[in-house]
Scaffold this active site. Structure first.
Site, short mmCIF file in Angstrom:
data_model
loop_
_atom_site.label_atom_id
_atom_site.label_comp_id
_atom_site.label_asym_id
_atom_site.label_seq_id
_atom_site.Cartn_x
_atom_site.Cartn_y
_atom_site.Cartn_z
CB SER A 141 -0.85 -0.03 1.28
OG SER A 141 -1.42 1.23 1.53
CE1 TYR A 166 -3.99 -3.20 5.59
CE2 TYR A 166 -3.48 -0.87 5.28
CZ TYR A 166 -3.78 -2.11 4.75
OH TYR A 166 -3.85 -2.28 3.38
CE LYS A 170 -1.36 -4.68 3.34
NZ LYS A 170 -1.55 -6.04 2.83
P1 NAD Z 1 -10.86 -7.50 1.20
O1 NAD Z 1 -11.07 -7.56 2.67
O2 NAD Z 1 -12.03 -7.21 0.35
O3 NAD Z 1 -10.21 -8.87 0.70
C1 NAD Z 1 -9.36 -9.65 1.50
C2 NAD Z 1 -9.90 -11.07 1.47
O4 NAD Z 1 -9.02 -11.90 2.24
C3 NAD Z 1 -11.28 -11.18 2.10
O5 NAD Z 1 -12.15 -11.88 1.22
C4 NAD Z 1 -11.05 -11.96 3.40
O6 NAD Z 1 -12.16 -12.77 3.73
C5 NAD Z 1 -9.81 -12.76 3.03
N1 NAD Z 1 -8.97 -13.17 4.17
C6 NAD Z 1 -8.51 -12.40 5.18
N2 NAD Z 1 -7.77 -13.14 6.03
C7 NAD Z 1 -7.75 -14.40 5.53
C8 NAD Z 1 -7.16 -15.62 5.93
N3 NAD Z 1 -6.43 -15.72 7.05
N4 NAD Z 1 -7.34 -16.74 5.17
C9 NAD Z 1 -8.08 -16.68 4.03
N5 NAD Z 1 -8.69 -15.54 3.61
C10 NAD Z 1 -8.52 -14.43 4.34
O7 NAD Z 1 -9.68 -6.47 0.94
P2 NAD Z 1 -9.16 -5.86 -0.43
O8 NAD Z 1 -9.55 -4.44 -0.45
O9 NAD Z 1 -9.51 -6.73 -1.56
O10 NAD Z 1 -7.60 -5.90 -0.16
C11 NAD Z 1 -6.78 -6.95 -0.65
C12 NAD Z 1 -5.35 -6.71 -0.23
O11 NAD Z 1 -4.93 -5.44 -0.70
C13 NAD Z 1 -5.14 -6.68 1.28
O12 NAD Z 1 -3.90 -7.27 1.57
C14 NAD Z 1 -5.11 -5.20 1.59
O13 NAD Z 1 -4.38 -4.93 2.75
C15 NAD Z 1 -4.41 -4.66 0.36
N6 NAD Z 1 -4.71 -3.25 0.11
C16 NAD Z 1 -6.00 -2.84 -0.01
C17 NAD Z 1 -6.28 -1.50 -0.21
C18 NAD Z 1 -7.70 -1.03 -0.33
O14 NAD Z 1 -7.94 0.18 -0.23
N7 NAD Z 1 -8.67 -1.88 -0.58
C19 NAD Z 1 -5.22 -0.57 -0.31
C20 NAD Z 1 -3.92 -1.02 -0.20
C21 NAD Z 1 -3.66 -2.38 0.01
C1 UD1 Z 2 -6.93 4.86 3.94
C2 UD1 Z 2 -5.78 4.28 4.71
C3 UD1 Z 2 -4.87 3.54 3.76
C4 UD1 Z 2 -5.66 2.50 2.99
C5 UD1 Z 2 -6.82 3.20 2.29
C6 UD1 Z 2 -7.71 2.23 1.58
C7 UD1 Z 2 -5.44 5.82 6.58
C8 UD1 Z 2 -4.55 6.83 7.20
N1 UD1 Z 2 -5.06 5.33 5.39
O1 UD1 Z 2 -6.40 5.82 3.01
O2 UD1 Z 2 -3.85 2.90 4.49
O3 UD1 Z 2 -4.81 1.88 2.04
O4 UD1 Z 2 -7.62 3.88 3.26
O5 UD1 Z 2 -8.36 1.39 2.48
O6 UD1 Z 2 -6.48 5.48 7.12
N2 UD1 Z 2 -12.55 11.53 3.50
C9 UD1 Z 2 -13.48 12.49 3.84
N3 UD1 Z 2 -14.66 12.07 4.38
C10 UD1 Z 2 -14.95 10.75 4.59
C11 UD1 Z 2 -13.98 9.78 4.22
C12 UD1 Z 2 -12.77 10.21 3.69
O7 UD1 Z 2 -13.25 13.68 3.67
O8 UD1 Z 2 -16.03 10.44 5.12
C13 UD1 Z 2 -11.28 11.98 2.91
C14 UD1 Z 2 -10.07 11.65 3.76
O9 UD1 Z 2 -9.79 12.67 4.67
C15 UD1 Z 2 -8.98 11.51 2.70
C16 UD1 Z 2 -9.74 11.02 1.46
O10 UD1 Z 2 -11.11 11.29 1.70
O11 UD1 Z 2 -8.46 12.75 2.39
C17 UD1 Z 2 -9.57 9.53 1.23
O12 UD1 Z 2 -9.85 8.86 2.46
P1 UD1 Z 2 -9.96 7.27 2.56
O13 UD1 Z 2 -10.83 6.77 1.48
O14 UD1 Z 2 -10.32 6.94 3.97
O15 UD1 Z 2 -8.49 6.76 2.22
P2 UD1 Z 2 -7.09 7.19 2.84
O16 UD1 Z 2 -7.23 7.84 4.14
O17 UD1 Z 2 -6.34 7.91 1.78
#
Ligand code: NAD
Ligand code: UD1
Length: 362
Positions: A141, A166, A170
């Site tokens: 991330s 969290y 990463k």
């Molecule tokens: P998500 O929660 O939708 O998907 C993760 C999946 O993993 C889920 O279906 C959950 O049930 C499964 N899971 C969790 N622990 C498990 C375990 N021990 N065994 C088997 N399955 C398990 O999340 P996502 O948004 O699809 O994220 C996927 C990856 O990307 C994660 O590693 C997350 O940290 C990373 N990531 C996500 C974001 C984001 O904003 N969505 C941003 C940066 C990184």
């Molecule tokens: C957050 C996580 C990041 C993670 C990402 C996706 C933190 C510090 N970072 O990023 O690690 O990868 O989510 O899950 O939590 N905002 C509003 N009102 C709202 C919600 C959000 O103004 O109700 C604004 C926030 O202040 C930010 C932007 O929208 O500026 C994006 O926020 P968000 O979607 O929560 O993602 P991040 O904080 O960037």
């Protein structure tokens, strides 16, 4: 187990990829993309943050000839995981999504995050070593960069101490994968640093599934627009940005999915160094107010929002330099902020039509 596939399906690559967290948000889109490119997929999930019916949706999009096997497995349970590797000795690459991802929850319950995210990673790497699976992709991330001095962020921007447990999983995860590769002669890995993933599949059949009250910007916008939340608060309007609200790089989940397939293809073709890091963003920042405007434009709805205080822990502005992914993987994002809002909105409306929020469907 749910197994689908017929001998008529043309597997252009002949390769089998194991996807952990394959029923989750980014995982489900990536499984679809891999199947569309002719890969065979073994998808593992324990449905902690997803639902089994998503697997039917994956099949609906990818077609009944897609070769995919879904298994209900917690990757921390090593005996069960080992059985999967024994069953499918043909696995040639792993894409590891499975992890907990809620930043706030990780602050309240850090051990839950260190336990699942780190033990899950170690467990899957141990199996990769034991069963000689050489290619590994790790979901990282942009949170690893923290508050940066210089924008856009490149892969060589120094990493910061993680703000949350969290984020720490990463930073540690990247280190664990890197150390593993250096100690394991056959291993190669790609670390993908996602910026802000958002949007849904163009079919509106899969997308982000809110288990609790949404906290991320795009799900909050669609929840307010559909009446599930009353009002969106813009967290801070006095930042040093073009309109005072924070800047982020919102990347469509289907563009992310495509990047995973390209990264796996590059690993399989032997084109990469042993450990490669790529930023995945669109290379442009959008403010919170711009995101709201984009939603209003594509939905034709006026969003109820209020200007509020800064949220603790928010970085002011971050967006990616993705030139490395473009040059090395041949990847370029094709969706913009309006596509993100349009598809996220279609997905939210589909969930409403399906009575997902009221039926509590499991
Ligand atoms: P998500 O929660 O939708 O998907 C993760 C999946 O993993 C889920 O279906 C959950 O049930 C499964 N899971 C969790 N622990 C498990 C375990 N021990 N065994 C088997 N399955 C398990 O999340 P996502 O948004 O699809 O994220 C996927 C990856 O990307 C994660 O590693 C997350 O940290 C990373 N990531 C996500 C974001 C984001 O904003 N969505 C941003 C940066 C990184
Ligand atoms: C957050 C996580 C990041 C993670 C990402 C996706 C933190 C510090 N970072 O990023 O690690 O990868 O989510 O899950 O939590 N905002 C509003 N009102 C709202 C919600 C959000 O103004 O109700 C604004 C926030 O202040 C930010 C932007 O929208 O500026 C994006 O926020 P968000 O979607 O929560 O993602 P991040 O904080 O960037």
């Amino acid at each position: 187990m749910n197994t689908v596939g017929t001998s008529k399906h043309v597997n252009k690559t002949g390769k089998t990829i194991l996807v952990t967290g394959g029923s989750g948000y980014i995982g489900s889109h990536t499984v679809v993309n891999l199947l569309e490119k002719g890969f065979r997929v073994i998808s593992l999930d324990n449905y902690d943050n997803s639902h089994k019916w998503i697997n039917n949706r994956i099949l609906e999009i990818a077609g009944n000839e897609a070769k995919v096997h879904f298994h209900d497995v917690d990757i921390c349970e090593k005996q069960k995981l080992r059985k999967i590797f024994e069953k499918y000795p043909e696995i040639s690459g792993i894409i590891h999504f499975a992890a907990h991802k809620a930043v706030g929850e990780s602050v309240e319950n850090p051990l839950k995050y260190y336990d699942n995210n780190l033990n899950g990673l170690i467990s899957i790497l141990q199996m990769a070593a034991k069963f000689q699976v050489p290619n590994f992709i790790f979901s990282s991330s942009c949170t690893v960069y923290g508050n940066v001095d210089k924008l856009p962020v490149t892969e060589s921007t120094p990493l910061q101490t993680a703000e949350s447990p969290y984020g720490a999983t990463k930073v540690m995860g990247e280190r664990i994968v890197t150390d593993f590769v250096h100690a394991t002669p056959i291993a190669k890995a790609v670390l993908l640093r996602y910026f802000n993933p958002a949007g849904a599949h163009s079919s509106a059949l899969i997308g982000e599934l809110p288990q609790n009250k949404p906290a991320n910007l795009v799900p909050v916008i669609t929840a307010v627009a559909s009446g599930k939340m009353d009002c969106l608060t813009v967290f801070g309007t006095d930042y040093d940005t073009r309109d005072g609200s924070c800047v982020r790089d919102y990347i469509h989940v289907s563009d992310l999915a495509e990047a995973h397939t390209l990264a796996m293809q590059a690993l399989l073709n032997g084109k990469l160094n042993r450990v490669e890091v790529f930023n995945l963003g669109i290379g442009q920042g959008a403010t919170v107010l711009e995101a709201i405007k984009a939603f209003e434009k594509v939905s034709g709805k006026k969003l109820n929002y209020a200007l509020g205080q800064r949220r603790k822990g928010d970085v002011v502005a971050i967006y990616a330099d993705y030139q490395k992914a473009q040059k090395v993987l041949g990847w370029s994002p094709i969706f913009n902020m309006e596509d993100i809002m349009r598809t996220a909105w279609e997905w939210e409306k589909q969930l409403d039509n399906d009575n997902y929020f009221t039926s509590g469907r499991q």
